[in-house]
Design a protein around this motif. Structure first.
Motif, PDB file in Angstrom:
ATOM      1  N   ALA A 106       0.827  -1.213   0.000  1.00 56.34           N
ATOM      2  CA  ALA A 106       0.000   0.000   0.000  1.00 56.34           C
ATOM      3  C   ALA A 106       0.859   1.260   0.000  1.00 56.34           C
ATOM      4  O   ALA A 106       0.584   2.215  -0.754  1.00 56.34           O
ATOM      5  CB  ALA A 106      -0.924  -0.008   1.214  1.00 56.34           C
ATOM      6  N   ARG A 107       1.918   1.291   0.805  1.00 61.43           N
ATOM      7  CA  ARG A 107       2.766   2.487   0.892  1.00 61.43           C
ATOM      8  C   ARG A 107       3.507   2.742  -0.421  1.00 61.43           C
ATOM      9  O   ARG A 107       3.635   3.884  -0.854  1.00 61.43           O
ATOM     10  CB  ARG A 107       3.756   2.351   2.057  1.00 61.43           C
ATOM     11  CG  ARG A 107       3.095   2.412   3.422  1.00 61.43           C
ATOM     12  CD  ARG A 107       2.318   3.715   3.606  1.00 61.43           C
ATOM     13  NE  ARG A 107       1.682   3.808   4.891  1.00 61.43           N
ATOM     14  CZ  ARG A 107       2.252   4.334   5.981  1.00 61.43           C
ATOM     15  NH1 ARG A 107       3.478   4.833   5.904  1.00 61.43           N
ATOM     16  NH2 ARG A 107       1.595   4.365   7.111  1.00 61.43           N
ATOM     17  N   ARG A 109       2.538   1.779  -3.367  1.00 63.64           N
ATOM     18  CA  ARG A 109       1.535   2.173  -4.360  1.00 63.64           C
ATOM     19  C   ARG A 109       1.212   3.664  -4.223  1.00 63.64           C
ATOM     20  O   ARG A 109       1.009   4.358  -5.225  1.00 63.64           O
ATOM     21  CB  ARG A 109       0.271   1.329  -4.181  1.00 63.64           C
ATOM     22  CG  ARG A 109      -0.793   1.600  -5.256  1.00 63.64           C
ATOM     23  CD  ARG A 109      -2.027   0.752  -5.020  1.00 63.64           C
ATOM     24  NE  ARG A 109      -1.722  -0.670  -5.127  1.00 63.64           N
ATOM     25  CZ  ARG A 109      -2.008  -1.581  -4.199  1.00 63.64           C
ATOM     26  NH1 ARG A 109      -2.586  -1.213  -3.071  1.00 63.64           N
ATOM     27  NH2 ARG A 109      -1.719  -2.845  -4.403  1.00 63.64           N
ATOM     28  N   GLU A 110       1.154   4.159  -2.986  1.00 59.93           N
ATOM     29  CA  GLU A 110       0.890   5.581  -2.766  1.00 59.93           C
ATOM     30  C   GLU A 110       1.953   6.465  -3.410  1.00 59.93           C
ATOM     31  O   GLU A 110       1.677   7.605  -3.802  1.00 59.93           O
ATOM     32  CB  GLU A 110       0.844   5.869  -1.259  1.00 59.93           C
ATOM     33  CG  GLU A 110      -0.362   5.269  -0.548  1.00 59.93           C
ATOM     34  CD  GLU A 110      -0.247   5.387   0.960  1.00 59.93           C
ATOM     35  OE1 GLU A 110       0.767   5.957   1.441  1.00 59.93           O
ATOM     36  OE2 GLU A 110      -1.153   4.898   1.666  1.00 59.93           O
ATOM     37  N   GLN A 111       3.185   5.929  -3.521  1.00 56.93           N
ATOM     38  CA  GLN A 111       4.296   6.675  -4.109  1.00 56.93           C
ATOM     39  C   GLN A 111       4.459   6.365  -5.603  1.00 56.93           C
ATOM     40  O   GLN A 111       5.452   6.772  -6.211  1.00 56.93           O
ATOM     41  CB  GLN A 111       5.590   6.330  -3.370  1.00 56.93           C
ATOM     42  CG  GLN A 111       5.556   6.611  -1.880  1.00 56.93           C
ATOM     43  CD  GLN A 111       5.344   8.079  -1.578  1.00 56.93           C
ATOM     44  OE1 GLN A 111       5.911   8.953  -2.243  1.00 56.93           O
ATOM     45  NE2 GLN A 111       4.516   8.366  -0.572  1.00 56.93           N
TER      46      GLN A 111
END
Length: 296
Positions: A106-107, A109-111
C-alpha cells in the motif's frame, strides 16, 4: 497481538531440517564451532549479526554444527519434527510477514511504486545464502543479494531466555525490522549508505550503519502502527517491543558480553535509540519521519 485469524503469507520457504554446509577450496568443511553460551557467545553475537547483514561470508568462523530443533533420521533422510510451540511460532511468523506485505504494498503504491515481496526463509541451525553462510548465532538477517530474510525460530526463545525480550508482538517487531532492510534496499537507501561508507573511516562507517539500523527500527514502528490501526494489539504489546528494543541495543549487548561499552564500535544503536526510533515510526506512521540520515 491477536493474530490467529489473520492471513498467512505465501512467501515463506521452510528449510528446517536441511543442513547448510560451508566448504573450503578443497571441498572440506571449513572453520570451527563458535560458542553460543556465556559472555563469549554474546560478544560474538554482536559481531556476527552486523557482519551477516552486510554480506560478509562468515564461513571461516561459522562452520560449527549446531543442534537446533528436534530432528530425526528416516530412511537416510533428515526429517524435521517441530514442537507444538515451534509450529505456533512458524504460524505467527507467516502472519507477521503477511502484515508487512499489506503495509508496504500500500505504501509503495501511494508513491507510484511497486513493492517487490521478499521471501522469509525459516531454517534450523545453518543454511546457505547469497550473502554467505548463515547460522542461527547470527540472529535474523536480511540478504539483499537474494532479497530474503533468514530466521532460525530458536532466536525467539533465545530472545526471551537470554536477552530479556519476548512475546508475539516483539517477535513481529524483529521480522518487521528485517523487512525494513528490504524496504531500504528497494528504495536505494542501502546502496547509497554503502557508497558513503566507502569514503569514510571505520568509526564513521559504523555511525552510518547505526543510522541504517535505526531507520529499520522506525520502519518496524510503522508496521506496529498498522497493526494497531487494525485493532489487533493487546495492552502489553508495546511494552514487549520496547523491552526487546532495549535488549538488543549495542550498549546493553556489549555490557553483557565484556563489561564495557565502546560507542565507536556500535553498529545498531543504543537501547534508548532503538526504542525512540521504533516509537517515532509507531507514533507518526510516516516514512518521512524515519529519515535517520538527516539526524546528527
Amino acid at each position: 497481538m491477536r493474530w490467529e485469524n489473520e492471513r498467512r503469507s505465501q512467501n515463506v520457504e521452510d528449510r528446517r531440517g536441511q543442513k547448510g554446509r560451508a566448504r573450503n577450496g578443497l571441498g572440506k568443511s571449513a572453520g570451527f564451532p563458535i560458542p553460543l553460551k556465556g559472555k563469549s557467545g554474546l560478544a560474538i553475537l554482536v559481531i556476527v549479526i552486523a557482519a551477516g547483514y552486510f554480506g560478509l561470508d562468515l564461513t571461516p568462523i561459522l562452520n560449527g554444527e549446531l543442534p537446533f530443533g528436534n530432528q530425526q533420521s528416516q530412511q537416510g533422510q533428515t526429517q524435521y519434527v517441530a514442537t507444538p510451540e515451534e509450529k505456533e511460532m512458524a504460524e505467527f511468523t507467516s502472519v507477521a510477514l503477511a502484515k508487512t506485505e499489506d503495509l508496504w504494498i500500500a505504501r509503495f503504491r501511494e508513491q507510484g511504486m511497486q513493492y517487490r515481496e521478499p521471501t522469509l526463509v525459516m531454517y534450523s541451525g545453518s543454511t546457505n545464502t547469497a550473502c554467505g553462510y548463515g547460522q542461527a548465532a547470527m540472529g535474523p538477517f536480511y540478504c539483499p543479494a537474494d532479497e530474503k530474510v533468514y530466521l532460525d525460530l530458536s532466536f525467539y526463545q533465545d530472545m526471551k531466555r537470554n536477552l530479556g525480550g519476548g512475546g508475539d508482538f516483539a517477535q513481529g517487531y524483529v521480522i518487521a525490522h528485517e523487512i525494513g532492510h528490504h524496504v531500504q534496499h528497494l528504495l536505494g537507501v542501502t546502496t547509497k549508505m554503502r557508497e558513503m561508507q566507502s569514503r569514510v573511516n571505520q568509526v564513521e562507517a559504523n555511525k552510518l550503519s547505526v543510522k541504517l539500523e535505526l531507520q529499520a527500527d522506525c520502519f518496524a514502528g510503522i508496521w506496529g502502527r498498522s497493526i494497531q490501526d487494525q485493532n489487533l494489539l493487546d495492552v502489553s504489546d508495546i511494552s514487549e517491543a520496547m523491552n526487546t528494543a532495549a535488549a538488543i541495543g549495542d550498549d546493553r549487548l556489549q555490557k553483557q558480553a565484556r563489561g564495557t561499552v565502546v560507542p565507536d564500535s556500535f553498529t545498531h544503536g543504543t537501547s534508548k535509540e532503538r526504542q525512540e526510533w521504533f516509537m517515532r515510526g509507531f507514533n507518526t506512521g510516516s516514512i518521512q519521519a524515519c529519515d535517520t540520515f538527516s539526524q546528527r
